[in-house]
Write a protein that holds these residues in place. Structure first.
Motif, PDB file in Angstrom:
ATOM      1  N   GLY A 208       3.365  87.409 -21.695  1.00 53.74           N
ATOM      2  CA  GLY A 208       1.939  87.237 -21.951  1.00 53.74           C
ATOM      3  C   GLY A 208       1.509  87.935 -23.223  1.00 53.74           C
ATOM      4  O   GLY A 208       0.718  87.402 -24.007  1.00 53.74           O
ATOM      5  N   ALA A 209       2.045  89.144 -23.425  1.00 50.71           N
ATOM      6  CA  ALA A 209       1.722  89.876 -24.651  1.00 50.71           C
ATOM      7  C   ALA A 209       2.254  89.144 -25.877  1.00 50.71           C
ATOM      8  O   ALA A 209       1.585  89.047 -26.911  1.00 50.71           O
ATOM      9  CB  ALA A 209       2.304  91.287 -24.577  1.00 50.71           C
TER      10      ALA A 209
ATOM     11  N   ASP B 105       0.164  86.163 -26.617  1.00 48.76           N
ATOM     12  CA  ASP B 105      -1.139  86.532 -27.158  1.00 48.76           C
ATOM     13  C   ASP B 105      -1.058  87.068 -28.578  1.00 48.76           C
ATOM     14  O   ASP B 105      -2.071  87.482 -29.155  1.00 48.76           O
ATOM     15  CB  ASP B 105      -1.800  87.583 -26.256  1.00 48.76           C
ATOM     16  CG  ASP B 105      -2.236  86.994 -24.932  1.00 48.76           C
ATOM     17  OD1 ASP B 105      -2.451  85.767 -24.887  1.00 48.76           O
ATOM     18  OD2 ASP B 105      -2.357  87.752 -23.948  1.00 48.76           O
ATOM     19  N   GLU B 106       0.176  87.095 -29.121  1.00 48.47           N
ATOM     20  CA  GLU B 106       0.364  87.486 -30.520  1.00 48.47           C
ATOM     21  C   GLU B 106      -0.109  88.909 -30.810  1.00 48.47           C
ATOM     22  O   GLU B 106      -0.628  89.182 -31.894  1.00 48.47           O
ATOM     23  CB  GLU B 106      -0.349  86.499 -31.455  1.00 48.47           C
ATOM     24  CG  GLU B 106       0.207  85.085 -31.421  1.00 48.47           C
ATOM     25  CD  GLU B 106       1.604  84.974 -32.020  1.00 48.47           C
ATOM     26  OE1 GLU B 106       1.863  85.652 -33.024  1.00 48.47           O
ATOM     27  OE2 GLU B 106       2.428  84.248 -31.453  1.00 48.47           O
ATOM     28  N   ILE B 107       0.049  89.812 -29.871  1.00 45.00           N
ATOM     29  CA  ILE B 107      -0.314  91.197 -30.156  1.00 45.00           C
ATOM     30  C   ILE B 107       0.805  91.841 -30.953  1.00 45.00           C
ATOM     31  O   ILE B 107       1.947  91.364 -30.956  1.00 45.00           O
ATOM     32  CB  ILE B 107      -0.600  91.981 -28.858  1.00 45.00           C
ATOM     33  CG1 ILE B 107       0.693  92.229 -28.082  1.00 45.00           C
ATOM     34  CG2 ILE B 107      -1.607  91.264 -27.986  1.00 45.00           C
ATOM     35  CD1 ILE B 107       0.505  93.169 -26.917  1.00 45.00           C
TER      36      ILE B 107
ATOM     37  N   ARG C  39       0.202  77.647 -27.898  1.00 44.06           N
ATOM     38  CA  ARG C  39      -1.023  78.073 -27.228  1.00 44.06           C
ATOM     39  C   ARG C  39      -2.251  77.922 -28.122  1.00 44.06           C
ATOM     40  O   ARG C  39      -3.298  77.418 -27.698  1.00 44.06           O
ATOM     41  CB  ARG C  39      -0.864  79.527 -26.763  1.00 44.06           C
ATOM     42  CG  ARG C  39      -2.079  80.081 -26.035  1.00 44.06           C
ATOM     43  CD  ARG C  39      -1.880  81.556 -25.724  1.00 44.06           C
ATOM     44  NE  ARG C  39      -0.823  81.768 -24.767  1.00 44.06           N
ATOM     45  CZ  ARG C  39      -1.013  81.929 -23.459  1.00 44.06           C
ATOM     46  NH1 ARG C  39      -2.240  81.880 -22.966  1.00 44.06           N
ATOM     47  NH2 ARG C  39       0.002  82.126 -22.649  1.00 44.06           N
TER      48      ARG C  39
ATOM     49  N   ASP D 155     -11.271  78.062 -20.776  1.00 44.58           N
ATOM     50  CA  ASP D 155     -10.646  79.193 -20.081  1.00 44.58           C
ATOM     51  C   ASP D 155     -10.622  78.969 -18.577  1.00 44.58           C
ATOM     52  O   ASP D 155      -9.605  79.218 -17.916  1.00 44.58           O
ATOM     53  CB  ASP D 155     -11.389  80.488 -20.412  1.00 44.58           C
ATOM     54  CG  ASP D 155     -11.134  80.940 -21.841  1.00 44.58           C
ATOM     55  OD1 ASP D 155     -10.036  80.658 -22.356  1.00 44.58           O
ATOM     56  OD2 ASP D 155     -12.028  81.558 -22.435  1.00 44.58           O
TER      57      ASP D 155
END
Length: 873
Positions: free
Chosen positions: A258-259, A262-264, A430, A554
């Motif tokens: 997930g991280a 989310d491109e963190i 995404r 969402d």
């Protein structure tokens, strides 16, 4: 003198006793006629005493065998047969199973038979239930155990032995907590389970336990208390499920993927991985290092290693004698140093780890798809020990996740060129999917729907683990091809990341959706030839419809995701359409909203106060009021959760009004007590500034508590500052005309236009706390903070730095000219009484320091440094 009774009819004492006895009592004379029955007998046979007494005992349906003559003239128990099991049918046709005991008694030369009957129907039913439960438990694949009320084991099944290694004979009689607990078992969790057992039916918890060999196992314990008719616990029943891989490692994978999706930043990804790993393996300290193309080590994650140690590793070359990580990267295989103290590879590097209690290190190489070593994943141990089976399972998962993270970092330039498409499958990713979904919903005609199907590949980890990552990639490519083959032109197939895919079916009749999804599901289930073997392929699919289920992207994705998990729980390889019963998140939101309304109505919110200190002289600049909510049922709820909820539920104005009134009331109390608190800052939501009545409320509150306007500061966000709507700006201008200060909160995190900033009626800038953690090490963070301070100086605004935790941070801020510091260096947010205690202590300490400075000193007795009083309280 005691009166002696000589006849059965005069035995008043035993008559009273028998009448109130729990068991039925019937006395029959030698002719077979009933002489006496008690109340319990009336209830069992459903016949009144008047109808029974004098009747023949045949009416009871019980063979009352006549007793043998017994010597003596008093009521005595001559003989008692063993209890007999009998069936009784009462007059109202109730069937009762009972135990019958016959006793022979003699009174005044006459023989009588006394029948004692106990209704054992409930007990037999309970026994049957336990027998059924035992039968089921002996056949289940989950560990089953039964204990007595003191938690000593009475029964364990074969699955218990298989999971923990203890035979039924070894386990019987042992306390289950003592048997399975270990060093890192959470005692609070166990205490909570004990309370649940004692106070209610039971509960379910995830607990780290240990098997017979001392290896860690994460289990889900579902515990129930079995009680008798009086409510007393007779047994405790528990189902134990091994969730080490199915839950904990899957959660680790989800958190990391997930991280990544989310491109963190990769440092945050590595930090999350390490923190999660240390949560499920609390006896380790973990770290992730990147190995660049030149063979140099660079720390990515290691939140519980000292910063100076991590910095020392940065830029070190890998090699056969460079600790565990350098050697693992050099050889491309795991390296274990059982004793850092004596291991020759650790001699140049051992001092700092040993100082903080780390005694062993096990490092494994992280490899790219082409076999290159691109990083290392390491476990430090506080004892000289090898990794356990559980540690191996964690690392197996983390090496793949670490490889994904590092390869993403190394490929960032290429990803930037292909920002909207998945490199492996060629599908929209995404970011692109959101735009495509938005386009589909915007163009959806009235009466038609857009279906969003969320697909999660079943058992994909098994393919990676057994056949390798390259095979896993080939599998995903084939999976994506099959999806594309089943859709029409204009439909969208995308990959969210990892093993998660999305299919968007726009402009469909509602009745068309399910046949398409069923066809996709069937196409995926055809076996796939991979690595010379037939590999099963399937997915769990969840579907949500626009606008039937949701009207925003969402919600549409979340609902499809919820339906997908319902399909996964239903056995996988299937699909589910979203319905309102699945909306657990909405139910939770409603529960929290109701609790928040109740908290506001019943004054259960609190304000805590954090001091703000002037850098120039250490004096108290003011305090920031922070809302706190501790619900009696939900427990502590953080502001990051209940403030957005209040905004959604329309409660944010009530919270703002309450916060302003409560802060002003507390300021009045402090001033009446003689405590010098110059001002109080209150956080407001951007929504509050759209309320035209806010200035009137503030003015009335200040007047009610006889406070000057400068005693109150209201904090706004950059979002309000950038808002072009005049309502918010008019409200801000009205507040400044009153004389109340306005502070621009979290400055530096947004994109404020400096020209607009100069036009705002603000008095203060607040530097976001996010810059403080990197202030000492990051040139970028220092540059941002310097810029904010210079902006404040140029506009004649005070500058407050939040999140100050170290003396070094304070000194840097002071040198830059930042006016005020706020953070744990001084104190956390405190309840009013605790703040008063802190303020008295701080004032006394500061006064003492000032006295030392003004007294004559010699070269050997210099005054204390200015920062001596700025310590954490």
């Amino acid at each position: 003198m005691r009166r002696h009774t000589s006849s059965l009819d005069d035995q008043s004492l035993w008559r009273v006793a028998l009448d109130y006895a729990r068991d039925a009592a019937v006395i029959i004379d030698d002719g077979g006629h009933i002489c006496y029955v008690n109340q319990a007998a009336e209830r069992i046979w459903g016949i009144g005493r008047a109808d029974l007494v004098g009747s023949h005992s045949d009416c009871l349906g019980v063979d009352a065998i006549q007793p043998e003559p017994v010597a003596g003239s008093h009521l005595t128990n001559a003989a008692s047969d063993l209890p007999l099991a009998i069936d009784i049918t009462s007059r109202d046709n109730r069937s009762i199973t009972a135990e019958l005991t016959r006793s022979t008694i003699r009174v005044d030369g006459l023989n009588y038979t006394m029948l004692t009957v106990r209704d054992v129907t409930p007990e037999l039913e309970r026994r049957k239930g336990i027998e059924l439960l035992t039968s089921i438990a002996d056949r289940t694949t989950r560990a089953v155990l039964v204990t007595d009320p003191e938690l000593k084991l009475l029964y364990t099944n074969a699955a218990f032995t298989s999971l923990f290694g203890y035979s039924a004979e070894d386990a019987k009689g042992q306390n289950i907590i003592d048997l399975l607990s270990g060093r890192h078992t959470n005692r609070r969790t166990i205490a909570g389970l004990k309370r649940w057992i004692a106070d209610a039916e039971g509960g379910e918890e995830e607990i780290l336990v240990y098997d017979q060999n001392g290896d860690e196992i994460w289990i889900s314990a579902d515990v129930k208390a079995l009680r008798n008719a009086q409510g007393r616990i007779t047994q405790v029943f528990a189902l134990l499920t091994d969730i080490s891989e199915t839950r904990q490692l899957r959660m680790l994978q989800q958190v990391t993927l997930g991280a990544l999706a989310d491109e963190i930043p990769i440092t945050d990804v590595a930090d999350r991985m390490c923190r999660f790993v240390e949560k499920i393996a609390p006896d380790v300290v973990s770290t992730i290092l990147h190995v660049d193309a030149q063979g140099l080590l660079h720390p990515l994650g290691g939140p519980n290693l000292p910063d100076d140690y991590s910095r020392a590793l940065d830029g070190v070359s890998i090699g056969p004698m460079v600790g565990s990580c350098g050697a693992a990267a050099y050889f491309g295989r795991p390296v274990l140093a059982l004793d850092i103290e004596t291991d020759p590879r650790w001699q140049p590097f051992k001092k700092r780890p040993l100082e903080i209690g780390l005694r062993a290190c096990w490092s494994s190489p992280i490899k790219a798809k082409d076999g290159r070593v691109i990083g290392t994943f390491a476990f430090y141990f506080r004892a000289c020990r090898p990794p356990s089976r559980w540690h191996h399972r964690i690392v197996d998962a983390c090496l793949h996740l670490g490889a994904l993270a590092i390869e993403r970092m190394e490929s960032r330039a290429q990803i930037a060129r292909l920002a909207y498409f998945d490199m492996l499958t060629g599908l929209p990713n995404r970011a692109r999917l959101r735009d495509l979904i938005a386009d589909a919903t915007a163009a959806c005609p009235h009466g038609r729907t857009v279906a969003l199907a969320f697909l999660d590949v079943d058992n994909f980890k098994d393919i990676n683990d057994t056949l390798g990552h390259a095979a896993g990639d080939e599998f995903l490519v084939e999976f994506a091809r099959r999806l594309r083959d089943q859709v029409q032109p204009g439909d969208v197939v995308g990959r969210l990341g990892g093993d998660e895919f999305v299919v968007v079916l726009p402009n469909r009749e509602p009745a068309e959706i399910e046949p398409v999804v069923a066809r996709i599901n069937e196409a995926l289930m055809l076996p796939f030839a991979l690595c010379n073997s037939q590999v099963p392929m399937s997915a769990s699919i969840g579907v949500s419809l626009y606008p039937d289920n949701a009207t925003d992207i969402d919600s549409l994705i979340n609902q499809a995701d919820t339906a997908m998990y319902r399909a996964k729980r239903s056995g996988r390889s299937t699909y589910r359409l979203f319905n309102c019963d699945m909306h657990g998140a909405a139910e939770q939101r409603m529960a929290y909203a109701a609790a928040l309304r109740s908290a506001l109505a019943n004054n259960r919110l609190e304000l805590h106060y954090q001091p703000q200190i002037r850098t120039s002289d250490g004096a108290l600049h003011g305090v920031e009021a922070m809302a706190r909510w501790h619900d009696p049922v939900l427990g502590p709820v953080p502001p990051t959760k209940f403030i957005p909820l209040a905004e959604e539920c329309g409660l944010i104005d009530q919270i703002a009004c309450w916060s302003i009134r409560e802060a002003c009331r507390q300021m009045r109390v402090w001033r009446d007590q003689g405590l010098e608190v110059p001002s109080v800052s209150v956080n407001l939501s951007p929504i509050n500034f759209e309320n035209a009545a806010l200035p009137t409320l503030v003015a009335d509150t200040l007047a009610t508590y006889h406070l000057p306007p400068e005693a109150l500061m209201l904090e706004v966000t950059e979002g309000v500052a950038q808002d072009d709507r005049s309502a918010a700006h008019d409200t801000m201008a009205a507040l400044r005309r009153i004389g109340v200060g306005l502070s621009l909160d979290d400055f530096g995190t947004g994109y404020s236009n400096l020209n607009r900033l100069a036009q705002l009626p603000i008095r203060e800038l607040k530097i976001d706390r996010g810059f403080m953690s990197e202030l000492e090490t990051s040139p970028t963070a220092r540059t941002v903070v310097t810029t904010v301070v210079r902006v404040g100086q140029s506009l004649a605004l005070s500058v407050v730095a939040e999140g100050v935790e170290t003396t070094a941070q304070f000194q840097l801020l002071s040198d830059l000219g930042c006016d005020v510091a706020q953070g744990f260096l001084y104190a956390p947010a405190l309840a009013p009484a605790a703040f008063e205690h802190w303020l008295l202590g701080y004032s006394a300490s500061r006064a003492g320091t000032m006295m030392e400075r003004i007294e004559p000193t010699t070269a050997d007795h210099r005054p204390a440094p200015r920062t001596a009083t700025r310590r954490r309280h």
